[in-house]
Write an enzyme that holds these catalytic residues in place. Structure first.
Site, short mmCIF file in Angstrom:
data_model
loop_
_atom_site.label_atom_id
_atom_site.label_comp_id
_atom_site.label_asym_id
_atom_site.label_seq_id
_atom_site.Cartn_x
_atom_site.Cartn_y
_atom_site.Cartn_z
N ASP A 134 -7.62 -8.49 -2.15
CA ASP A 134 -6.40 -9.14 -2.63
C ASP A 134 -5.96 -8.40 -3.87
O ASP A 134 -6.63 -8.45 -4.91
CB ASP A 134 -6.66 -10.62 -2.94
N ARG A 136 -3.07 -8.76 -5.52
CA ARG A 136 -1.96 -9.41 -6.21
C ARG A 136 -2.24 -9.66 -7.69
O ARG A 136 -3.31 -10.09 -8.06
CB ARG A 136 -1.60 -10.73 -5.53
#
Length: 206
Positions: A134, A136
């Site tokens: 991930d 982000r």
């Protein structure tokens, strides 16, 4: 507003847009664009409903396959639809963040889908491609909220990482509000991986 500067993050444009979803639900949003965001991307805020003392906020990462084409491999489209109605009813902001595939990009996300068809889960597939599970970062989201003058807020999410990052950036998240569970035969493995791997607060029936 935390350990980063929001001085250069400013509202660029505000425009009202009528929204209509495939099931007939309709509302009106004030779409807000920004300049000076940390990652220099074209993120978008949708201000929905009446002004609320404690707004309901969702950070929604762009998902072309789910949001636009209705892919059943994830729950992104139903979450977006649900969030717009919940926020419109209560008053708040939906941040539509240009972070396709947990920020690995559309083509890489489709490559990861191919690996998932071979048995890997969504996080294992990213790792097999040499990519972050991930990637982000929500600094721009915190900047957007600051530019909109959002103070204390409730965060609509099942993902504890979103609240953790926002709080670390100085955003006053009062509480998290879980989204619904949008379970289908096609996304069951995907949802289970989110629960087991990253502690998403989802209760599955299957």
């Amino acid at each position: 507003m935390g350990p980063f500067s929001t001085g250069d993050a400013q509202v660029r444009t505000r425009v009202r847009i009528p929204l209509t979803f495939a099931d007939g639900y309709a509302t009106t949003a004030e779409a807000v664009t920004f300049r000076g965001l940390a990652d220099d991307r074209e993120h978008l805020a949708l201000v929905l409903g009446e002004s609320a003392e404690t707004p309901l906020v969702r950070l929604h990462s762009e998902c072309l396959t789910g949001d636009v084409f209705g892919s059943a491999r994830c729950d992104c489209g139903p979450q977006l639809r649900e969030a717009v109605e919940l926020i419109s009813t209560r008053g708040g902001i939906l941040l539509y963040l240009r972070q396709e595939g947990r920020d690995i990009g559309l083509y890489n996300k489709l490559d990861a889908y191919a690996l998932q068809d071979q048995g890997l889960n969504t996080y294992e597939a990213n790792a097999a491609l040499g990519l972050p599970e991930d990637a982000r970062d929500y600094t721009a989201a915190a900047q957007m909220l600051a530019a909109l003058g959002a103070g204390e807020l409730d965060l609509l999410t099942n993902n504890p990482e979103k609240a953790r990052q926002l709080r670390a950036l100085g955003v006053a998240v009062r509480e998290t509000v879980p989204t619904g569970v949008h379970e289908t035969p096609d996304n069951l493995r995907y949802l289970r991986a989110k629960i087991e791997h990253t502690g998403h607060t989802i209760s599955l029936a299957g």
